[in-house]
Design a protein around this motif. Structure first.
Motif, mmCIF file in Angstrom:
data_model
loop_
_atom_site.group_PDB
_atom_site.id
_atom_site.type_symbol
_atom_site.label_atom_id
_atom_site.label_comp_id
_atom_site.label_asym_id
_atom_site.label_seq_id
_atom_site.Cartn_x
_atom_site.Cartn_y
_atom_site.Cartn_z
ATOM 1 N N SER A 49 -5.674 -4.289 2.067
ATOM 2 C CA SER A 49 -4.789 -4.267 0.905
ATOM 3 C C SER A 49 -4.170 -2.877 0.770
ATOM 4 O O SER A 49 -4.867 -1.872 0.897
ATOM 5 C CB SER A 49 -5.627 -4.616 -0.327
ATOM 6 O OG SER A 49 -4.822 -4.602 -1.449
ATOM 7 N N GLY A 50 -2.867 -2.849 0.563
ATOM 8 C CA GLY A 50 -2.179 -1.568 0.394
ATOM 9 C C GLY A 50 -1.713 -0.937 1.692
ATOM 10 O O GLY A 50 -1.097 0.129 1.692
ATOM 11 N N LYS A 53 1.777 -4.366 4.272
ATOM 12 C CA LYS A 53 2.162 -5.643 4.887
ATOM 13 C C LYS A 53 3.354 -6.299 4.160
ATOM 14 O O LYS A 53 4.315 -6.732 4.795
ATOM 15 C CB LYS A 53 0.955 -6.597 4.915
ATOM 16 C CG LYS A 53 -0.258 -6.025 5.642
ATOM 17 C CD LYS A 53 -1.424 -6.995 5.640
ATOM 18 C CE LYS A 53 -1.912 -7.412 4.282
ATOM 19 N NZ LYS A 53 -2.480 -6.295 3.461
ATOM 20 N N THR A 54 3.260 -6.380 2.848
ATOM 21 C CA THR A 54 4.347 -7.015 2.092
ATOM 22 C C THR A 54 5.625 -6.190 2.201
ATOM 23 O O THR A 54 6.730 -6.734 2.333
ATOM 24 C CB THR A 54 3.934 -7.200 0.612
ATOM 25 O OG1 THR A 54 2.832 -8.111 0.580
ATOM 26 C CG2 THR A 54 5.059 -7.759 -0.238
ATOM 27 N N THR A 55 5.472 -4.875 2.188
ATOM 28 C CA THR A 55 6.647 -4.010 2.355
ATOM 29 C C THR A 55 7.295 -4.276 3.710
ATOM 30 O O THR A 55 8.521 -4.394 3.813
ATOM 31 C CB THR A 55 6.215 -2.530 2.236
ATOM 32 O OG1 THR A 55 5.518 -2.360 1.000
ATOM 33 C CG2 THR A 55 7.415 -1.602 2.292
HETATM 34 N N1 LIG Z 1 8.430 -0.551 -5.106
HETATM 35 C C1 LIG Z 1 7.413 0.278 -4.827
HETATM 36 N N2 LIG Z 1 7.390 1.538 -5.301
HETATM 37 C C2 LIG Z 1 6.380 2.389 -5.017
HETATM 38 N N3 LIG Z 1 5.312 2.066 -4.251
HETATM 39 C C3 LIG Z 1 5.282 0.829 -3.750
HETATM 40 C C4 LIG Z 1 6.318 -0.135 -4.009
HETATM 41 N N4 LIG Z 1 6.001 -1.283 -3.355
HETATM 42 C C5 LIG Z 1 4.824 -1.052 -2.750
HETATM 43 N N5 LIG Z 1 4.396 0.210 -2.984
HETATM 44 C C6 LIG Z 1 3.166 0.810 -2.481
HETATM 45 O O1 LIG Z 1 3.116 0.619 -1.090
HETATM 46 C C7 LIG Z 1 1.785 0.383 -0.658
HETATM 47 C C8 LIG Z 1 1.753 -0.838 0.197
HETATM 48 O O2 LIG Z 1 2.065 -1.970 -0.609
HETATM 49 P P1 LIG Z 1 2.167 -3.437 -0.009
HETATM 50 O O3 LIG Z 1 2.435 -4.361 -1.148
HETATM 51 O O4 LIG Z 1 3.140 -3.444 1.109
HETATM 52 O O5 LIG Z 1 0.688 -3.624 0.569
HETATM 53 P P2 LIG Z 1 -0.017 -4.912 1.190
HETATM 54 O O6 LIG Z 1 -0.553 -4.510 2.517
HETATM 55 O O7 LIG Z 1 0.905 -6.077 1.142
HETATM 56 O O8 LIG Z 1 -1.244 -5.143 0.201
HETATM 57 P P3 LIG Z 1 -1.948 -6.520 -0.292
HETATM 58 O O9 LIG Z 1 -2.781 -6.996 0.867
HETATM 59 O O10 LIG Z 1 -2.763 -6.080 -1.439
HETATM 60 O O11 LIG Z 1 -0.882 -7.507 -0.677
HETATM 61 C C9 LIG Z 1 0.940 0.305 -1.918
HETATM 62 O O12 LIG Z 1 0.264 1.533 -2.077
HETATM 63 C C10 LIG Z 1 1.941 0.095 -3.018
HETATM 64 O O13 LIG Z 1 1.514 0.686 -4.207
#
Ligand SMILES: Nc1ncnc2c1ncn2[C@@H]1O[C@H](COP(=O)(O)OP(=O)(O)OP(=O)(O)O)[C@@H](O)[C@H]1O
Ligand SMILES: [Mg+2]
Length: 240
Positions: A49-50, A53-55
């Motif tokens: 998490s974090g 991936k979603t980004t």
């Molecule tokens: N719009 C934004 N502005 C600032 N920081 C962001 C933004 N979107 C995401 N982040 C940060 O980028 C990092 C990665 O976020 P992301 O949502 O891509 O993680 P993830 O791997 O999809 O996590 P999860 O498995 O919990 O869904 C996190 O620390 C998040 O706080």
């Protein structure tokens, strides 16, 4: 897919970075991602998490612009498109199911699933018919006319998933598509995705934490702190 064929990249990310904010409060979330996603395959992205991936999915879908690097999707450099062209490109070629289901509250399950067809100009009768057939495949026959507020989380997820697939996009992008589903329904969703991905002009990217679906991935890319740190691949057959 013919195992002798040289795979072609449906998505190619080279040195992709994404920074949120500016100056001292900025966060570098993607730190130079290199990833090829191939036609005829399901690519899974896993990681803590974090880790970004979603980004990464949002950048690959053109919903977020990369700060630097190259994002090629279906042979198109997304940075070369105007915002309006990007919208049209996405509408035609991409299907997404994101972590938040984002269903339209005033539309029924069938209408929500039909939205991409309606946006493409398909007549309402035909669009609703096709949506109902897809919802049937997802075990949602009894819920066609329910509004999202009356659906369980897993039912909403299946409607969002149907909406991602209904227009037969070349690239399907799904963020945790089985997170609200029991094993059997998750299996149904993955079988549908597998049947779709066995096509030379379609590719699927899935972010998941769900180890029950790892076996459906042709490639598993592991993300760690804003980069893809390794990729494993294996051959999948429809019956595996
Ligand atoms: N719009 C934004 N502005 C600032 N920081 C962001 C933004 N979107 C995401 N982040 C940060 O980028 C990092 C990665 O976020 P992301 O949502 O891509 O993680 P993830 O791997 O999809 O996590 P999860 O498995 O919990 O869904 C996190 O620390 C998040 O706080
Ligand atoms: Mg996420």
């Amino acid at each position: 897919m013919n195992s002798l064929a040289v795979p072609t990249a449906a998505v190619s990310l080279q040195g992709v970075t994404k920074e949120f904010g500016k100056g001292e409060s900025s966060t570098l979330v993607l730190r130079g991602v290199n990833l090829d996603v191939y036609y005829g395959e399901i690519t899974l992205i896993v990681g803590q998490s974090g880790s970004g991936k979603t980004t990464l999915l949002s950048v690959a879908a053109g919903l977020l612009n990369a700060t630097s690097g190259t994002v090629m999707v279906l042979g198109q450099d997304l940075a070369a498109l105007s915002p309006k062209e990007q919208v049209l490109f996405r509408r035609k070629n991409l299907g997404f199911a994101f972590q938040q289901f984002n269903l339209l509250p005033a539309l029924t399950a069938c209408e929500n699933a039909a939205v991409p067809l309606l946006a493409a100009g398909v007549n309402r009768h035909e669009a609703i018919h096709r949506a109902s057939l897809l919802l049937d495949r997802l075990g949602m026959t009894h819920r066609y006319n329910a509004l999202p507020s009356k659906l369980s989380g897993g039912e909403q997820q299946r409607v969002a998933f149907a909406r991602a697939l209904i227009h037969e996009p070349h690239l399907v992008i799904a963020d945790e598509p089985t997170s609200s589903l029991d094993s059997q329904t998750g299996q149904l969703v993955m079988e549908l995705l597998t049947s779709i991905s066995f096509s030379p002009n379609r590719a699927v990217i899935i972010v998941t934490h769900d180890d029950r679906i790892f076996r459906f991935g042709n490639r598993i890319a592991t993300m760690s702190d804003g980069i893809i740190d390794h990729i494993t691949s294996h051959t999948i057959t429809p019956s595996s």
